[in-house]
Design a protein around this motif. Structure first.
Motif, PDB file in Angstrom:
ATOM      1  N   GLU A 152       0.829  -1.210   0.000  1.00 41.23           N
ATOM      2  CA  GLU A 152       0.000   0.000   0.000  1.00 41.23           C
ATOM      3  C   GLU A 152       0.861   1.256   0.000  1.00 41.23           C
ATOM      4  N   ALA A 153       1.948   1.233   0.755  1.00 40.08           N
ATOM      5  CA  ALA A 153       2.818   2.402   0.832  1.00 40.08           C
ATOM      6  C   ALA A 153       3.584   2.636  -0.461  1.00 40.08           C
ATOM      7  N   SER A 154       3.994   1.564  -1.121  1.00 44.98           N
ATOM      8  CA  SER A 154       4.815   1.687  -2.325  1.00 44.98           C
ATOM      9  C   SER A 154       3.990   1.795  -3.603  1.00 44.98           C
ATOM     10  N   GLY A 155       2.736   1.356  -3.522  1.00 43.80           N
ATOM     11  CA  GLY A 155       1.905   1.354  -4.722  1.00 43.80           C
ATOM     12  C   GLY A 155       2.165   0.173  -5.638  1.00 43.80           C
ATOM     13  N   VAL A 156       2.919  -0.817  -5.146  1.00 42.73           N
ATOM     14  CA  VAL A 156       3.256  -2.010  -5.930  1.00 42.73           C
ATOM     15  C   VAL A 156       2.464  -3.197  -5.378  1.00 42.73           C
ATOM     16  N   GLN A 188      -1.565   1.830  10.680  1.00 43.79           N
ATOM     17  CA  GLN A 188      -1.506   3.206  10.170  1.00 43.79           C
ATOM     18  C   GLN A 188      -0.177   3.870  10.509  1.00 43.79           C
ATOM     19  N   LYS A 189       0.365   3.543  11.658  1.00 49.58           N
ATOM     20  CA  LYS A 189       1.670   4.098  12.044  1.00 49.58           C
ATOM     21  C   LYS A 189       2.766   3.578  11.121  1.00 49.58           C
ATOM     22  N   LEU A 190       2.723   2.288  10.804  1.00 46.63           N
ATOM     23  CA  LEU A 190       3.702   1.703   9.889  1.00 46.63           C
ATOM     24  C   LEU A 190       3.542   2.261   8.476  1.00 46.63           C
ATOM     25  N   LEU A 191       2.309   2.409   8.048  1.00 43.85           N
ATOM     26  CA  LEU A 191       2.040   2.928   6.705  1.00 43.85           C
ATOM     27  C   LEU A 191       2.609   4.334   6.551  1.00 43.85           C
ATOM     28  N   ALA A 192       2.375   5.170   7.548  1.00 44.03           N
ATOM     29  CA  ALA A 192       2.904   6.538   7.511  1.00 44.03           C
ATOM     30  C   ALA A 192       4.429   6.539   7.525  1.00 44.03           C
ATOM     31  N   ALA A 196       6.817   7.973   4.495  1.00 46.36           N
ATOM     32  CA  ALA A 196       7.750   9.061   4.792  1.00 46.36           C
ATOM     33  C   ALA A 196       9.192   8.658   4.549  1.00 46.36           C
ATOM     34  N   GLN A 197       9.517   7.402   4.851  1.00 41.42           N
ATOM     35  CA  GLN A 197      10.896   6.944   4.755  1.00 41.42           C
ATOM     36  C   GLN A 197      11.317   6.665   3.315  1.00 41.42           C
ATOM     37  N   PHE A 198      10.397   6.078   2.523  1.00 41.10           N
ATOM     38  CA  PHE A 198      10.772   5.602   1.191  1.00 41.10           C
ATOM     39  C   PHE A 198      10.013   6.289   0.058  1.00 41.10           C
TER      40      PHE A 198
END
Length: 204
Positions: A152-156, A188-192, A196-198
């Motif tokens: 979800e975070a990377s969009g892949v 949600q904390k991990l997702l954020a 932010a990190q990558f």
């Protein structure tokens, strides 16, 4: 980092470590070789590396539900698949999500190949360990919980219910286990953090 009472797994001290910042003196003391978490400190002695820690816990605190099979062959196979997940699959999944965009298609294919072997190994079992969570399930926790957040975070997208129905079902059962839910960090904390990190998956 976990610090345990010398005689029993009570009074556990959980020491947080900034994995992307400066290494703490405590981490450098207890894991001077790899200089990373996780580290388990028991009776003043340190044990590093996730799978080594799990085996140490298995050997030190006997329970009615062992993590590793008792049969020597099944025990060896559990170690094989756990190492396969740890050494091959997790790295391939991470590269596929955060690697160079120009290589994305190839990296996703390589990661999918790794998941195909796990899908076949899981078969119709509830967990890799059979009816209960075992050594391989613990090793594969990145796939069970973290992968969905990283995707979800990377969009892949790599693992879907259409492509890997057995792994997807396993993932839901694994995350839904009461013991597992107690130790999972908030989604949600991990997702954020990952966003932010990558960034949003647009790697250079």
């Amino acid at each position: 980092m976990k610090v345990l009472n010398p005689s029993e797994a009570v009074g556990v001290t959980d020491v947080k470590e900034d994995v992307y910042g400066n290494k703490s003196p405590m981490l450098l003391k207890y894991n001077p070789i790899h200089k990373k978490v996780p580290v388990l400190v028991h009776g003043g002695r340190s044990i590093a590396e996730s799978l080594v820690i799990v085996e140490y816990i298995e050997d030190t605190w006997k329970t009615s539900q062992p993590i590793l099979p008792q049969d020597p062959y099944e025990r060896a196979m559990a170690r094989f698949w756990a190492n396969y997940v740890d050494d091959k699959v997790m790295l391939a999944l991470w590269k596929a999500c955060w690697g160079p965009e120009t290589e994305r298609e190839k990296l996703v294919e390589e990661a999918s190949e790794g998941l195909k072997f796990l899908e076949k190994e899981l078969g119709d079992k509830l967990f890799f360990g059979g009816e209960t969570i075992g050594f391989v399930d613990i090793a594969a926790d990145f796939i069970g919980y973290w992968l969905g957040i990283v995707q979800e975070a990377s969009g892949v997208t790599i693992m879907t219910a259409e492509k890997f129905p057995k792994l997807q079902r396993w993932s839901e059962d694994f995350v839904g286990n009461n013991f597992i839910k107690e130790v999972l960090p908030p989604k949600q904390k991990l997702l954020a953090f990952f966003k932010a990190q990558f960034g949003s998956g647009k790697s250079n």
